[in-house]
Design a protein around this motif. Structure first.
Motif, PDB file in Angstrom:
ATOM      1  N   ILE B   6     -37.734  60.463  16.819  1.00 29.06           N
ATOM      2  CA  ILE B   6     -38.305  61.433  15.887  1.00 29.06           C
ATOM      3  C   ILE B   6     -39.695  60.924  15.537  1.00 29.06           C
ATOM      4  CG2 ILE B   6     -38.098  62.456  13.589  1.00 29.06           C
ATOM      5  CD1 ILE B   6     -34.992  61.811  13.912  1.00 29.06           C
ATOM      6  N   VAL B  24     -36.352  66.268   8.809  1.00 32.62           N
ATOM      7  CA  VAL B  24     -36.540  65.717  10.156  1.00 32.62           C
ATOM      8  C   VAL B  24     -35.325  64.934  10.636  1.00 32.62           C
ATOM      9  CG1 VAL B  24     -39.060  65.626   9.978  1.00 32.62           C
ATOM     10  CG2 VAL B  24     -37.703  63.615   9.305  1.00 32.62           C
ATOM     11  N   ALA B  25     -34.446  64.535   9.707  1.00 31.37           N
ATOM     12  CA  ALA B  25     -33.287  63.738  10.117  1.00 31.37           C
ATOM     13  C   ALA B  25     -32.251  63.725   9.010  1.00 31.37           C
ATOM     14  CB  ALA B  25     -33.712  62.296  10.436  1.00 31.37           C
ATOM     15  N   GLU B  26     -31.016  63.454   9.398  1.00 32.50           N
ATOM     16  CA  GLU B  26     -29.939  63.277   8.429  1.00 32.50           C
ATOM     17  C   GLU B  26     -29.171  62.002   8.729  1.00 32.50           C
ATOM     18  OE1 GLU B  26     -28.467  67.691   6.889  1.00 32.50           O
ATOM     19  OE2 GLU B  26     -27.288  66.625   8.393  1.00 32.50           O
ATOM     20  N   MET B  27     -28.837  61.263   7.682  1.00 33.11           N
ATOM     21  CA  MET B  27     -27.952  60.103   7.793  1.00 33.11           C
ATOM     22  C   MET B  27     -26.786  60.360   6.846  1.00 33.11           C
ATOM     23  SD  MET B  27     -28.281  56.317   6.241  1.00 33.11           S
ATOM     24  CE  MET B  27     -27.843  57.092   4.687  1.00 33.11           C
ATOM     25  N   VAL B  30     -27.423  62.303   3.609  1.00 34.27           N
ATOM     26  CA  VAL B  30     -28.792  62.067   3.127  1.00 34.27           C
ATOM     27  C   VAL B  30     -29.801  62.683   4.094  1.00 34.27           C
ATOM     28  CG1 VAL B  30     -30.524  60.281   2.694  1.00 34.27           C
ATOM     29  CG2 VAL B  30     -28.173  59.974   1.896  1.00 34.27           C
ATOM     30  N   PHE B  32     -33.819  63.191   5.382  1.00 32.31           N
ATOM     31  CA  PHE B  32     -35.179  62.671   5.455  1.00 32.31           C
ATOM     32  C   PHE B  32     -36.083  63.886   5.666  1.00 32.31           C
ATOM     33  CE2 PHE B  32     -34.398  58.096   5.875  1.00 32.31           C
ATOM     34  CZ  PHE B  32     -33.015  58.127   5.981  1.00 32.31           C
ATOM     35  N   VAL B  98     -36.657  61.089   0.702  1.00 33.92           N
ATOM     36  CA  VAL B  98     -35.285  60.793   1.100  1.00 33.92           C
ATOM     37  C   VAL B  98     -34.383  61.084  -0.086  1.00 33.92           C
ATOM     38  CG1 VAL B  98     -33.732  59.104   2.147  1.00 33.92           C
ATOM     39  CG2 VAL B  98     -36.194  58.930   2.555  1.00 33.92           C
TER      40      VAL B  98
END
Lengths: 121, 121
Positions: B6, B24-27, B30, B32, B98
């Motif tokens: 990414i 742009v992203a997931e953890m 959560v 981002f 975040v």
């Protein structure tokens, strides 16, 4: 009140060992850790959580059993929970890791690379 | 498998509106998000979660009722849950946020600055 920024460059100057993440911030139960990595880490997985890698400086590769991803500065990747991976950096690479509090760097693999958990810098 | 980094710079090139975070992203749960900010935002708080600001480029100030913090590239700050704050940037600033999935940019304050939630880029 006196609010202070968390400056990543300054934090990186305060340690030099490799593969030993330091916590710089917490959001709820999520920790933001920084680490200097160099060389080849061990294969491991985190069964209970995804893990975020963000490269701050340098380059790294995350190997998977069926491929790999190379990351440079300003690039990130989310390793899904349970997926075996092995981080590698040919020369010093500075990264930020984002994951829940309590995640051990070697997952369930253990071994010499296992770093103390929850160490702040 | 084909794993892709990414790349934040590339993601920032794909939109230009201010105060409208893109995921742009997931953890786990959560997210981002990245945003371009410029000018003065509104006072607001997030009652249920901390919120992380990381400056990628430019400078910003987060005002609090009893102080403020100025952030430049490579600096971050965690706004604790429930704490009123107001982000300000004199000129364009690129940030990463975040926070848990579902957090609205204006908290409970609402108003014209409220951006659509969960928009990916």
């Amino acid at each position: 009140m006196d609010y202070r920024p968390i400056n990543l460059s300054q934090k990186f100057e305060r340690f030099d060992d490799r593969w030993s993440p330091r916590v710089v911030a917490e959001m709820n139960d999520v920790q933001f850790k920084i680490a200097k990595i160099e060389g080849e880490f061990i294969w491991h997985a985190h069964e209970d959580t995804d893990e975020v890698f963000i490269v701050v400086a340098g380059r790294m590769v995350i190997e998977f059993r069926d491929g790999c991803v190379e990351l440079g500065p300003g690039e990130m990747f989310v390793v899904p929970r349970g997926v075996e991976h092995r981080p590698i950096a040919e020369s010093e690479c500075r990264i930020m890791l984002v994951e829940p509090r309590g995640v051990v760097n070697t997952g369930a693999a253990g071994g010499d690379y296992t770093a103390p958990n929850d160490v702040w810098v």
